[in-house]
Motif scaffolding. Structure first.
Motif, short mmCIF file in Angstrom:
data_model
loop_
_atom_site.label_atom_id
_atom_site.label_comp_id
_atom_site.label_asym_id
_atom_site.label_seq_id
_atom_site.Cartn_x
_atom_site.Cartn_y
_atom_site.Cartn_z
N GLU A 49 -29.10 27.06 85.61
CA GLU A 49 -28.10 26.28 86.36
C GLU A 49 -27.25 25.45 85.40
N GLY A 50 -27.91 24.83 84.43
CA GLY A 50 -27.18 24.02 83.45
C GLY A 50 -26.19 24.86 82.69
N ARG A 51 -26.61 26.07 82.38
CA ARG A 51 -25.74 26.98 81.65
C ARG A 51 -24.51 27.35 82.48
N ARG A 52 -24.71 27.59 83.77
CA ARG A 52 -23.56 27.92 84.63
C ARG A 52 -22.58 26.77 84.67
N VAL A 53 -23.11 25.54 84.76
CA VAL A 53 -22.26 24.36 84.79
C VAL A 53 -21.45 24.27 83.48
N CYS A 54 -22.14 24.48 82.36
CA CYS A 54 -21.46 24.43 81.05
C CYS A 54 -20.35 25.47 81.00
N GLU A 55 -20.69 26.68 81.40
CA GLU A 55 -19.71 27.77 81.33
C GLU A 55 -18.47 27.45 82.17
N ALA A 56 -18.70 26.84 83.33
CA ALA A 56 -17.58 26.52 84.23
C ALA A 56 -16.59 25.56 83.58
N TYR A 57 -17.11 24.73 82.64
CA TYR A 57 -16.24 23.77 81.96
C TYR A 57 -15.98 24.15 80.50
N GLY A 58 -16.26 25.42 80.21
CA GLY A 58 -15.90 25.93 78.89
C GLY A 58 -16.72 25.37 77.75
N ILE A 59 -17.93 24.88 78.03
CA ILE A 59 -18.80 24.40 76.96
C ILE A 59 -19.58 25.59 76.43
N PRO A 60 -19.39 25.93 75.13
CA PRO A 60 -19.98 27.17 74.63
C PRO A 60 -21.50 27.11 74.56
N THR A 61 -22.13 28.18 75.03
CA THR A 61 -23.58 28.30 74.99
C THR A 61 -23.91 29.65 74.36
N ARG B 74 -21.32 24.29 63.63
CA ARG B 74 -21.13 25.18 62.49
C ARG B 74 -19.71 24.99 61.93
N PRO B 75 -19.47 25.56 60.76
CA PRO B 75 -18.10 25.47 60.21
C PRO B 75 -17.08 26.14 61.12
N ASP B 76 -17.54 27.08 61.95
CA ASP B 76 -16.59 27.85 62.77
C ASP B 76 -16.86 27.69 64.26
N GLY B 77 -17.30 26.54 64.67
CA GLY B 77 -17.50 26.36 66.11
C GLY B 77 -18.76 25.59 66.40
N ALA B 78 -19.07 25.50 67.67
CA ALA B 78 -20.26 24.74 68.09
C ALA B 78 -20.80 25.38 69.36
N SER B 79 -22.14 25.47 69.46
CA SER B 79 -22.75 25.98 70.69
C SER B 79 -23.90 25.08 71.10
N ALA B 80 -23.98 24.86 72.40
CA ALA B 80 -25.05 24.03 72.94
C ALA B 80 -26.27 24.90 73.19
N ALA B 81 -27.34 24.64 72.43
CA ALA B 81 -28.51 25.50 72.55
C ALA B 81 -29.38 25.12 73.73
N ASP B 82 -29.29 23.89 74.15
CA ASP B 82 -30.13 23.47 75.28
C ASP B 82 -29.36 22.47 76.12
N VAL B 83 -29.53 22.57 77.41
CA VAL B 83 -28.82 21.66 78.29
C VAL B 83 -29.80 21.07 79.30
N ARG B 84 -29.63 19.80 79.58
CA ARG B 84 -30.49 19.11 80.53
C ARG B 84 -29.58 18.24 81.39
N ILE B 85 -29.62 18.50 82.70
CA ILE B 85 -28.73 17.78 83.61
C ILE B 85 -29.57 17.14 84.70
#
Lengths: 714, 714
Positions: B32-44, B226-237
């Motif tokens: 669910e957290g991942r879906r929320v992130c994706e909806a707001y363009g937060i890279p996972t 990272r030098p070329d971007g950022a990804s959220a490995a874990d999400v807690r809402i």
């Protein structure tokens, strides 16, 4: 040292170092470093050394699992920067590829680097990376370092230092000495690291650099600290290019023989005494006489027969009796000749007021007088100082004004300006002083000599020192450890920031060490460090006023809830502990305060209360054995005016004292200007009290506790 | 907001949250957290969800390389602690084994936990772990967090906070706002992380929690930077269980309408005025009259015809003319009825001196008067206060003693005790004050109302506030941002340590927020924070004395080298910049000082110099355009006595001012007690000067700079 050093293989280390030395190198290669570590039982991972890709592949297969591969080159110290490190390599092809890539990177980084080959090492992981190291500090010599390792050590600088050699207890204290100490104890359910194993590595490293002082720097970084041991994944060893210069040292008896005659002289000679007002030689004479010094005063002046009623002598050789100290008030250029004469007269100490030596760039002249002093057995105070005061003898051997409020505080300053601030503050606060001593260029006598004297001086019960550097950090630590068991020592170390250190350097020509080294080692030697001139002066004034606390339970009793909150902040900042009040004690306090007052701690007696409420709660705080110190927050009201509060507090404290109860009591007074007089009154009656501040009284209490803890009273 | 929010898929988030809410849950599962992130363009990272070992194996094969496997359970929030996370898993067998182990661990951790399955995720590595999050602060509402991630965030707490929503510039400032910021910029040759990508995640998260305020906590931890971007490995809402209560707010015009009448009243009524000495109602009457207030004073007392020569009224309704403010000096229980009458009389403001409300646990009574005030349109100051002073109107509406030194400093305190300390300090230092206001329980009027008034008050040029909590952090920030562009605001936030916060809670019933949140957000709103009562008072006194600096180049001119070192330390500690002196300027200074004096910065003119040397160097420091501020270190000598130094310095500063040159000049005076008088003289002549301290003058200069920077002058 706790460690049994018999098991160490000193010969192996000596051989390695001799080879490095013979080859004209200053740093060891990784395999050499590993041999040194092994000889002293410092655990390192499984590894080997490859000079071909095939050999690397074979080694990696033997080690098994993932490996780390690192360039080996005497010309490349920072391997990661050079692209000379590959981690987590596994499989024949990957190892082969990594081998070639490392060589290529190294060549690109430094094309003339001599490449020995590639180290293939067991990949350590799963532990916490820490750094364990040793360095040679210009002030303190061999110093051991511990901190979080890897990249974080450079960014966060979360490291702690101790003077080498360290014993097991000290090694263990280093693990607790970093901000991130919690990480070693295990967070989020992680297992704690093996603290004994880490301490063991620290002790072995300490022994190694102690046995081989030519090792100037030694880094084990990272050391992987695991729940079941520790291994040093990388080692870097650098040898010193030059022999260290051993500082001149005197025995305790030698120091005291000189210092006793200097501080309690039967006869003082003033070299360059003058009858002319405005001259330094005149001020010194006047101050000696007006200060009430009862011994002989011999003015020395080739052109006078008598000065201020005292017979003058052409030179010190003509003085009929013994002279204990010669105070110099002649221009710098006349010092060498006069000093020779002082030496011939067997005067043990010369106080050199004149400037014009190292501080003005005239190092030759300073070296000349130091050499004369050594030759003739005279110890030197200064040059470039205001002189010194010693009130037990009514001795004001200075060109500043006399000071006569006697008490137990001895103060020293490296700088004349700070000495004047000490004098003004003392006079303004009526601080009882035993000595004020200028150290100036410290060409000879310095802080450790003074500590040795003040430590055994019955007229001194606290020492406060302003210093910019230490000529001999080890001698200072030795003297400080001795005295701080009995008497507090407060140190204001100036030049503690990078910019400050630069100014120190231009001022005294002394290289100030890194401040964190000073911080940790001063603490290790039991010294209470002050971080500002104001703090040093307030600690010097307040610490001797307070009795030594018998425990950590601090209670705040306050009329102003707002002061209670700020006092609580100050308690935490000064690393004091607010007592958890047990139910029976809580009930006892509650009986005295309004129902809406907050019991607990702070005990908020509320603002409108009469003197009896302050009195009852303070008395309870003093008489209950479980409470060890009191912090009072007074709020100025018509019901309990400032002087009423001050007098009742002083009385209750005195009554308790008559019953044998002595606890530190400090107070913050919030109110109109009458609280200034009330604070002075309280201070004179043994309660460290300040108006308009919640932080100062608690800071003084905190300083007292810091000393009491380090001296083993708590 | 800088971000184009059109691209956000709000419906997806709304659906997920609605489902969670419908199921009575407060936290989202990882998918669910991942879906929320994706909806707001937060890279996972690439990932999938497996409910069987076979599915996990298949997923891992599709993702490729190493994977991370994590338990998915609505009942397990701390997955690592539960043994529910396996990292670096690769190969079918290993994935299968990890799947079963995770399920077993989860069952062992919490045997009744509902287990949805296991998340199989692309293994992110090679970047720096950071945390990006949002939390709901009780004072400030939605707050964004950034810091180093993983285990370190919990141990080192190296995080920074900003009020949401944050724009791109603020997001970027967060990356520089942590102690370990250097690590993001790349150390030891590492590439810097992609700062824009991180800032982008921060902004998206900020938008998300702003759009969906029911999200109370949101952790992306770790985010791999990272030098070329950022990804959220874990999400807690986590969602909030209850609706937030919107605080009552007034418009600027409404606030000013009331405050203008309260601060500049034409008529004041005293409810409970008394002819009997010792009563609060008598003190208030006396202070109004003796203070010189020129407007009408109406004593209200049912039993008197006349009090202190003024006609008394039975109740406020009988007063013939308009009343602008009613000062209450009656016991708490009489307040409601009197307040109703005040409301009926259309008096805009009531000043409630009485105690006996929330601070004594009587919340009902406080709620009652607040309700009456809202009903009748009266704004309340207090209750539980000493009253207020406003010197432009000679208004002393308080039971304390009058104060009449007029000036531009407005001070407020939440606590009465601190208010009394403000009064005493002001009188002792002759600080020119416009207002001293007690806020007490802050049942209605609070800091933001006062900031709104003082911001536009021509008689106030600096505000200093003691506070223990803020009822409405957002309103405060809004008001502070507005005023601090023009006038400095100094805040002493009490209860800043954990223990302190506990005391605050028992004192005011207010929940003080985490201090780091206060620290960052006060800074964000342009406030100069003081960390002690002494600092607050000295900043209030000193900041308005100093002109606003025009640049960062600070120069130290000192007679005492020792003071120069300590002043340099203080410069660094106060984040000031010692100017690099250009060669021509160096030569110009050198022309005035002895050859052995140290030029550079500090400029050490040496101790024995006459007044002319101080004068020439200070004049040069003032007249050279490249220098922006001066710090003077004076050393008491016979050649240049303290008052000579003070007078020459004041004269040179005045001469420069006559030529249009105004720069901050502060001074540290080291010497005998005469330096106290010299410091006072200098302070009165625009130079912030102190005896016996090197740190205080520089701290005040530092505070002035902090404000000047935040206000955009530098």
């Amino acid at each position: 040292m706790a460690r049994d050093t018999v098991a160490y293989d000193r010969d192996v280390v000596a051989d390695v170092l001799a080879k490095v030395h013979a080859e004209g190198r200053e740093s060891l290669t990784a395999p050499e470093g590993r041999r040194v570590c092994e000889a002293y039982g410092i655990p390192t991972p499984g590894e080997g050394f490859a000079t071909s890709a095939d050999a690397a592949v074979q080694l990696a297969a033997e080690i098994g699992g993932e490996v780390v591969m690192k360039i080996v080159s005497p010309d490349i110290l920072h391997k990661t920067e050079a692209g000379g490190v590959k981690v987590g390599v596994s499989g024949d092809d990957a190892v082969r590829a990594a081998y070639y890539e490392i060589l290529a990177n190294a060549a690109a980084y430094k094309d003339d680097a001599e490449i020995d080959g590639v180290q293939v090492q067991e990949m350590l992981s799963g532990g916490q990376e820490v750094i364990i190291g040793a360095t040679t500090d210009p002030t303190f010599g061999k110093v051991i370092v511990f901190g979080l390792g890897g990249v974080l050590v450079e960014v966060l600088k979360d490291v702690t230092f101790r003077l080498a050699p360290v014993d097991h207890e000290t090694a263990m204290s280093m693990l607790d000495g970093i901000k991130a100490a919690e990480i070693l104890r295990g967070v989020r359910g992680a297992e704690p690291v093996d603290a004994d194993a880490l301490a063991d590595v620290i002790e072995r490293l300490s022994d190694l650099v102690t046995d081989f002082p030519q090792i100037s720097e030694f880094d084990l970084n990272p050391v992987f600290a695991r729940p079941d041991g520790a291994s040093a994944a990388d080692v870097r060893i650098v040898l010193s290019a030059k022999e260290p210069v051993e500082p001149v040292r005197y025995s305790r008896d030698e120091i005291l023989a000189t210092m006793n005659r200097m501080m309690r002289p039967k006869a003082v000679a003033v070299i360059g005494a003058s009858a002319e007002s405005g001259k330094i030689g005149n001020s010194v004479m006047k101050n000696l006489i007006d200060g009430g010094y009862a011994g002989e005063i011999y003015p020395i002046n080739p052109k006078a027969d008598e000065i201020l009623g005292r017979t003058a002598y052409k030179n010190i050789g003509e003085v009929p009796g013994d002279v204990d100290v010669a105070v110099f008030a002649v221009p710098a250029k006349f010092v060498p000749q006069a000093l020779r004469e002082v030496g011939e007269k067997n005067v043990p100490a010369a106080v050199l007021i004149p400037s014009g030596f190292a501080e003005t760039g005239n190092h030759e002249l300073q070296e000349e007088i130091v050499a004369i002093a050594r030759d003739t057995g005279v110890r030197l105070l200064g040059p470039n100082i205001y002189g010194y005061y010693y009130t037990p003898q009514n001795l004001c051997a200075t060109f500043c004004t006399p000071y006569d409020v006697k008490g137990g505080v001895a103060l020293t300053s490296q700088s004349g300006g700070i000495g004047m601030a000490i004098l003004g503050f003392s006079r303004s606060t009526k601080m009882g002083v035993s000595a004020i001593v200028g150290l100036g260029n410290k060409s000879d006598l310095d802080e450790d000599d003074l500590l040795t004297y003040f430590g055994q001086d019955p007229d001194t019960n606290i020492v406060a020192m302003h210093l910019e550097d230490l000529k001999d950090g080890r001698a200072f630590v030795e003297a400080a450890r001795e005295i701080t068991r009995k008497k507090p020592v407060v140190v204001l170390k100036a030049g503690r920031t990078a910019l400050g250190a630069r100014a120190a350097s231009s001022h005294t020509g002394a290289l100030a060490g890194d401040d964190k080294v000073y911080d940790d080692i001063l603490k290790q030697s039991g010294v209470v460090r002050a971080y500002s001139l104001g703090d040093m002066l307030e600690y010097a004034r307040g610490i001797p006023v307070l009795p030594t606390p018998k425990g950590e339970n601090v209670v705040i009793i306050t009329g102003a809830g707002g002061s209670g909150v700020l006092l609580s902040d100050a308690v935490v900042e000064n690393e004091l502990s607010l007592m958890e009040i047990p139910p029976d004690l809580d009930a006892a306090f509650k009986a005295f305060i309004p129902p809406f007052g907050a019991s607990g701690n702070p005990i908020d007696i509320t603002g409108g209360e009469p003197p009896s409420t302050y009195e009852a709660t303070i008395r309870l705080g003093l008489e209950d054995d479980r409470i060890h110190s009191l912090i009072l927050g007074y709020w100025h009201t018509i019901v309990t005016p400032p002087m009423v509060f001050a007098e009742l507090t002083a009385r209750v404290v005195a009554e308790a004292k008559a019953k044998g109860i002595e606890k530190p009591v400090v107070a913050s007074l919030a109110g109109d200007v009458e609280v200034e007089e009330a604070s002075d009154y309280l201070y004179q009656h043994g309660v460290v009290a300040y108006p308009y501040t919640t932080e100062k009284p608690v800071a003084v209490l905190g300083a007292k506790y810091r000393w009491a803890r380090s001296a083993g009273f708590l």
